[in-house]
Design an enzyme around this catalytic site. Sequence first.
Site, PDB file in Angstrom:
ATOM      1  N   ASP A   1       0.848  -1.420  -0.434  1.00 50.50           N
ATOM      2  CA  ASP A   1       0.046   0.069  -0.111  1.00 50.50           C
ATOM      3  C   ASP A   1       0.111   1.158  -0.296  1.00 50.50           C
ATOM      4  O   ASP A   1       0.734   1.780  -0.862  1.00 50.50           O
ATOM      5  CB  ASP A   1      -0.909  -0.171   1.245  1.00 50.50           C
ATOM      6  CG  ASP A   1      -2.290  -0.980   0.584  1.00 50.50           C
ATOM      7  OD1 ASP A   1      -1.730  -1.929   1.277  1.00 50.50           O
ATOM      8  OD2 ASP A   1      -3.344  -0.641   0.487  1.00 50.50           O
TER       9      ASP A   1
HETATM   10  O1  MRU Z   1      -7.451  -2.958   2.851  1.00 52.79           O
HETATM   11  P1  MRU Z   1      -7.412  -3.589   1.313  1.00 52.79           P
HETATM   12  O2  MRU Z   1      -8.257  -4.932   0.763  1.00 52.79           O
HETATM   13  O3  MRU Z   1      -7.462  -2.037   0.207  1.00 52.79           O
HETATM   14  O4  MRU Z   1      -5.531  -4.229   1.547  1.00 52.79           O
HETATM   15  C1  MRU Z   1      -5.320  -4.778   0.457  1.00 52.79           C
HETATM   16  C2  MRU Z   1      -3.816  -4.762   0.357  1.00 52.79           C
HETATM   17  O5  MRU Z   1      -2.720  -4.777   1.879  1.00 52.79           O
HETATM   18  C3  MRU Z   1      -3.065  -5.116  -1.128  1.00 52.79           C
HETATM   19  O6  MRU Z   1      -2.212  -5.859  -0.481  1.00 52.79           O
HETATM   20  C4  MRU Z   1      -2.423  -4.001  -1.560  1.00 52.79           C
HETATM   21  O7  MRU Z   1      -3.401  -2.470  -1.886  1.00 52.79           O
HETATM   22  C5  MRU Z   1      -1.582  -4.425  -2.961  1.00 52.79           C
HETATM   23  S1  MRU Z   1      -3.498  -4.165  -4.038  1.00 52.79           S
HETATM   24  C6  MRU Z   1      -2.308  -4.576  -6.092  1.00 52.79           C
END
Ligand code: MRU
Length: 353
Positions: free
Chosen positions: A241
Site C-alpha cells: 500500500d
Molecule cells: O484493505 P485492502 O483490501 O485495500 O488492502 C489491500 C492490500 O493490502 C493489498 O495487498 C495492496 O493494496 C496491494 S493491491 C495490488
Amino acid sequence: MTLEAIRYRSGSLQILNQLLLPHETVFDEIRSVRDGYEAIKSMKVRGAPAIAIVGCLSLAVELRGGAGADDLVSFIRESLCHLTSARPTAVNMGRAARELMEFTENESMEKNTEQLRDSVIGWIEEMLERDVNDNKKIGNYGAQHILSGVPRDSVTILTHCNTGSLATAGYGTALGVVRSLHTLGRLKRLYCTETRPYNQGARLTAYEAVAEGFPATLITDSMAALAMREKGITAVVVGADRVVANGDTANKVGTYQLAIAAKHHGVPFYVAAPSTSCDLSLESGRDIVIEERPAVELTSINGVPVAAPGIDVWNPAFDVTPHQLITGGIITELGVFLPSELQAALTGRLTAL
Ligand code: MRU
C-alpha cells in the site's frame, strides 16, 4: 480468462461489488465522486491501485456529466481531496490526486473550461491502460527474478491478501507475478492466506485462483510458518500500500509476521508494487499512517457474530514490514530492487508528494 472489476466507458463506471464476492457477482453503478468515495470507504473496491483508479474515474464520470461548470479547477481540487481522505494508508490515490492537480493547473492556463474538462478526463482514462501495462512488467520481472534462483524447477509461492485483477485495473501485482509464472508453466502451487479479519485471501484471491485455473491452496494466516517448513515454499510475494524511501513497506496486516517467518525459514520475501505505490517523501515506515477499521469487521463474519460481545477490539488494517526482512527484493515495473537500491532507482522518476 481475466476477471474484470472495473467497467468503464466514457461517462459510465461500474465496479464489481467485492463485499458480495465470492457468492454474488453484482456490478454497482458509480455516478459521482460521492459514490466513488463510498465504494472505497466501504471496501466495495479495495487494493491500492484500484482505489486510485476508481476514485479518479468517479471524478471523470461526474465531469463528463457537466459538473464543476462554475469553477472547474476548484471542483477537481475539492473532489480529489475528498477521495484521498477515504483510506489513508495506500499512497496511490494521494499520488494520483497530486499529479492530476498539477496537470489540471498547468492545462488551465491555456484551455477554456470545456477543453480542460476533456483533457482531465483523458488523463484519468489513461490510468487504466498504464496500470495494466505496469502490472505486466511487474509480473515478468518478478517471475524472472524468482526463477533465476531455481533454473529448472517449478515454484511454490505464498501470498497474502488480494493483489490480482480485483485490486488493480487488471493482471495484478503480486498475483501478477503468480500469473506470469503460471503462463510460463512454472507455477507448481500457490498458497494463499485467508487474510483475517476481512478475508480478502479466502474471498478474493481464492476466487481469482479458481477462475484463472491456478493450482492453489487456501490456508489460514496461522498456518503460514508451518507451510514454509512443510510445503517447500520457494518465495513469499505480497503487494504494498505504501513503500517508503528506506524500503519499509505497509501492506495488509499480517504481512509483517509472514516476513519474519520467511526470514526464519530462509525463504526469499518479495514486495511487488508499481512505483505509484512508492513514497520517497517518507523516510521510514514509522511515518506511515495506519488505517484502523471498525471493530465489527473483526467481531463478525458476513454479519454473523463470532466474538464474545463486549470484548475490546484493535483492528489496524495494515502493518509495516521493515526493509531488513524484504530479502528477495521490491518488484516494480522498472525492475527488481533491494530496499537499499530503491530510492536511487526511483529518484527523478516519481513526482514529489
Ligand atoms: O484493505 P485492502 O483490501 O485495500 O488492502 C489491500 C492490500 O493490502 C493489498 O495487498 C495492496 O493494496 C496491494 S493491491 C495490488
